[in-house]
Design a protein around this motif. Sequence first.
Motif, short mmCIF file in Angstrom:
data_model
loop_
_atom_site.label_atom_id
_atom_site.label_comp_id
_atom_site.label_asym_id
_atom_site.label_seq_id
_atom_site.Cartn_x
_atom_site.Cartn_y
_atom_site.Cartn_z
N ASN A 156 -76.75 42.18 96.73
CA ASN A 156 -77.32 43.51 96.84
C ASN A 156 -78.61 43.60 96.01
N GLY A 157 -79.38 42.50 96.00
CA GLY A 157 -80.64 42.46 95.26
C GLY A 157 -80.50 42.24 93.77
N GLN A 158 -79.26 42.18 93.30
CA GLN A 158 -79.00 42.03 91.87
C GLN A 158 -78.81 40.56 91.53
N ARG A 159 -79.56 40.04 90.60
CA ARG A 159 -79.47 38.63 90.24
C ARG A 159 -78.13 38.32 89.56
N LEU A 160 -77.46 37.25 90.01
CA LEU A 160 -76.22 36.84 89.37
C LEU A 160 -76.54 35.76 88.34
N ASP A 161 -76.00 35.92 87.15
CA ASP A 161 -76.28 34.98 86.07
C ASP A 161 -75.21 33.88 86.09
N LEU A 162 -75.52 32.76 86.76
CA LEU A 162 -74.53 31.71 86.95
C LEU A 162 -74.87 30.46 86.15
N THR A 163 -73.82 29.78 85.67
CA THR A 163 -74.03 28.48 85.03
C THR A 163 -74.30 27.45 86.14
N PRO A 164 -74.84 26.27 85.79
CA PRO A 164 -75.09 25.26 86.83
C PRO A 164 -73.83 24.90 87.64
N LYS A 165 -72.68 24.79 86.97
CA LYS A 165 -71.44 24.46 87.69
C LYS A 165 -71.05 25.60 88.62
N GLU A 166 -71.19 26.83 88.16
CA GLU A 166 -70.86 27.97 89.01
C GLU A 166 -71.78 28.01 90.22
#
Length: 225
Positions: free
Chosen positions: A146-156
């Motif tokens: 929904n346009g919102q950046r997800l803060d993911l680790t490299p593994k995620e």
Amino acid sequence: MHILVIEDEPKTAAFLHKGLSENHFFVTIASNGQDGAYLATMTHYDLIILDVTLPKLDGWTVLTEIRRYNKKVPVLFLSACDEIQARVKGLSLGADDYLIKPFSFLELLARIQSLLRRSQSHIQEPQILRIADLEVDLLKHKATRNGQRLDLTPKEFALLSLFMHHQGQLLSRTLIAEQVWDMNFDSDTNVVDVAVRRLRSKLDDPFTKKLIHTLRGVGYVLEER
Ligand code: CA
């Protein structure tokens, strides 16, 4: 670049694994035809190296099986028999190239690079994959909902990319473990459940529509329901 090596001789398999890894390929080894065919049809690989003489299913059968599902993945046949018939048979079943054992690693590498160049000029993998309001940019390693950046680790992010490449397909925990962590089939797959839970907490929990679904005791599927 992910290469599947279907080869039953431990020495050759280890040699290929080492050489290809050193050349920055991500390598999965299958040591019999059955496992090889299963992996090849369940997962995306950029190239498959396939031995002809294999336990359980021979290379010809594996190749036929691969081509039923995937016409495009480049397949390089490896064989000890240098008869012209064997070569013709492999090529007519849909192999892209053929290498006679023993071969030099440099020659193999040259063949691989040429096959990859050919296949990439034909099919350009999409850079951005989408489902519902989720957008995953594979090159920029960026995911948004929904346009919102997800803060993911490299593994995620690797886990999410695997799901995105296989939307609507059930991914078993062992398959996920193999693909994202390069772990063996018998390894503890609890790490998968933990990682999926973390991914969900970022991807699904803040939103009404859930995208990752559990098939209890079996695995996970990413789809719009
Ligand atoms: Ca063999």
